[in-house]
Write an enzyme that holds these catalytic residues in place. Sequence first.
Site, PDB file in Angstrom:
ATOM      1  N   GLU A 156      -9.805 -57.253  25.722  1.00 20.03           N
ATOM      2  CA  GLU A 156      -9.180 -58.522  25.314  1.00 20.03           C
ATOM      3  C   GLU A 156      -8.819 -58.503  23.831  1.00 20.03           C
ATOM      4  OE1 GLU A 156      -8.206 -60.333  27.598  1.00 20.03           O
ATOM      5  OE2 GLU A 156      -9.454 -59.423  29.138  1.00 20.03           O
ATOM      6  N   HIS A 159      -5.598 -56.967  23.338  1.00 15.20           N
ATOM      7  CA  HIS A 159      -4.509 -57.922  23.607  1.00 15.20           C
ATOM      8  C   HIS A 159      -4.290 -58.795  22.364  1.00 15.20           C
ATOM      9  CE1 HIS A 159      -3.776 -56.967  27.716  1.00 15.20           C
ATOM     10  NE2 HIS A 159      -4.857 -57.527  28.222  1.00 15.20           N
TER      11      HIS A 159
HETATM   12 ZN   LIG Z   1      -5.682 -57.262  30.045  1.00 16.78          ZN
END
Ligand SMILES: [Zn+2]
Length: 261
Positions: A156, A159
Amino acid sequence: MLLQLLVALTFAAYVKNETVNSSYLGELVPLFDINVVQHVTHNPETLEELFSDDVAVVEGDMLVSKNRNAVGKSWPTTDLPYDIRPDINDKKEDIMAAMAMVSEHTCITFHRRNSTELDYVLFRPGKGCASNVGFFGGRQFVYVAPSCSVGNIAHEILHTLGFEHEHTRLDRDGFIEIIKSNIIKGMEENFKKLAGKTFDIPYDYSSILHYGRTFFSSNGKPTIIPKKDIKDMGQRSRLTETDRKKITLLYNCGTYRCGPA
Ligand SMILES: [Zn+2]
């Protein structure tokens, strides 16, 4: 007879265990076939979209902004301010370990946000693990469910730094096959190709940003089949050399330490 009893007891224990582990999904179970629920609980990055109240703003574990042009924008700093909401303190150790995993061998560092810093990452509870892609400015969230591992959280954070999924690269068809018939109905968007930056780096099956074989599977059968014999596709235990290289290139800084921009 004894064997039958043992099998029955083992099965009962298994069902009980599943129920306990998935208790927060309980009220949502009727929305999906029970098989689907069993498959997706093993991939916490898929839970936010499947069980969020507002699926319109989520694609898999990527929170979708109304401003699509901002996707992939990098942060104006390599030292990201963060905060952790007090009601997620039980995941604090995992979050810290995930930040350490990202910092190791890259120029990205993290520091606890001070009150004057307006742009920062806030780790908060979620139904799955999810994040925005890239920098938006202001407070932006990384959702962390109890089932999110250190590796899921590191995924994450990548991201947050601006990276999309490896399997959505425009050139992915040379490397993997997407099996549409095994994807949960309505979740096909998670396998759409995206024109993200690849920096001309070769396709990386083992990237921490690559989905595993059964992500968003409706039946436990593969949704992604690699065209090579790959053992660790979908791994969440480390950043690969490619992952680290991409960070270095997007943030224009040295591999092991921050260099001048
Ligand atoms: Zn992902």
